[in-house]
Design an enzyme around this catalytic site. Sequence first.
Site, PDB file in Angstrom:
ATOM      1  N   GLU A  90      -0.373 -12.000  -1.736  1.00 45.54           N
ATOM      2  CA  GLU A  90       0.803 -11.790  -2.586  1.00 45.54           C
ATOM      3  C   GLU A  90       0.562 -12.323  -3.996  1.00 45.54           C
ATOM      4  OE1 GLU A  90       2.955  -9.893  -1.490  1.00 45.54           O
ATOM      5  OE2 GLU A  90       2.953 -10.082   0.696  1.00 45.54           O
ATOM      6  N   ALA A  91      -0.582 -11.977  -4.556  1.00 48.24           N
ATOM      7  CA  ALA A  91      -0.991 -12.507  -5.862  1.00 48.24           C
ATOM      8  C   ALA A  91      -0.081 -12.069  -6.995  1.00 48.24           C
ATOM      9  CB  ALA A  91      -2.432 -12.083  -6.157  1.00 48.24           C
ATOM     10  N   GLN A  92       0.708 -11.027  -6.784  1.00 46.22           N
ATOM     11  CA  GLN A  92       1.613 -10.571  -7.853  1.00 46.22           C
ATOM     12  C   GLN A  92       2.639 -11.644  -8.210  1.00 46.22           C
ATOM     13  OE1 GLN A  92       1.660  -9.298  -4.767  1.00 46.22           O
ATOM     14  NE2 GLN A  92       3.751  -9.396  -3.985  1.00 46.22           N
ATOM     15  N   CYS A 115       2.488   8.003   2.147  1.00 45.42           N
ATOM     16  CA  CYS A 115       3.911   8.258   1.980  1.00 45.42           C
ATOM     17  C   CYS A 115       4.428   8.992   3.226  1.00 45.42           C
ATOM     18  CB  CYS A 115       4.128   9.109   0.723  1.00 45.42           C
ATOM     19  SG  CYS A 115       5.831   9.645   0.450  1.00 45.42           S
TER      20      CYS A 115
END
Length: 215
Positions: free
Chosen positions: A91-93, A148
């Site tokens: 979760e580097a964001q 998707c």
Amino acid sequence: MAKIHFKYGAMNSGKSDTLIKTAYNYKENGLDVIIIKPSIDTKGGKFIVARSGSKMEIDIFATPDLDIRQAINTYAKENNLKNLSCILIDEAQFLSPKQVDQLYEVAKIDKISVIAHGLRADFRTQLFPGSKRLFEIVDTIEKLPTMCKCGSQAEFNCRMDNGKYIFEGDQVAIDGDKTTTYRSLCGTCYQKEKNAKQTKPQHLNNQTKRILKEK
């Protein structure tokens, strides 16, 4: 020369699975790793939990003001990690740009490889600050694909509240927190859902109904 890498993808692209497999590969070869997760990501607590069900305990919870480079050096000394070869970030964001710069120093000055995993953009298609800084300075970038609902490659992370798509709100809302969930969509499906939301008649609130009734 140690490098800093960014592996990004929409949700369900297997980022956490990739991180866990990478950690196992290093450890099987007698090499030490340190696993870091930003504290803002409360899902899984002190564990990285992949959608496949696999999980791995983290070593450092990175609070927003944490000096990551210093924390890595401290952890390595306290745990006598003599073969520290890689820093793995989930979760580097959610990292701050300053923390990303600290990871760059870990790679270039401390000579320890860094592999960051995370999202590119939020549900509004805007870059996270941490992701933006990673794109600016990393040595290598790898996109992890996912699909998707229509079968095309997903590009965007769409937030849902009680099963309905929403396109406004705070940048951060953790998956599974109360009524929040996410779905990965391609650009075409994302735009269709957004257009449908914008053109859908809005329900009148109680105050508006009362005013109209009085007229």
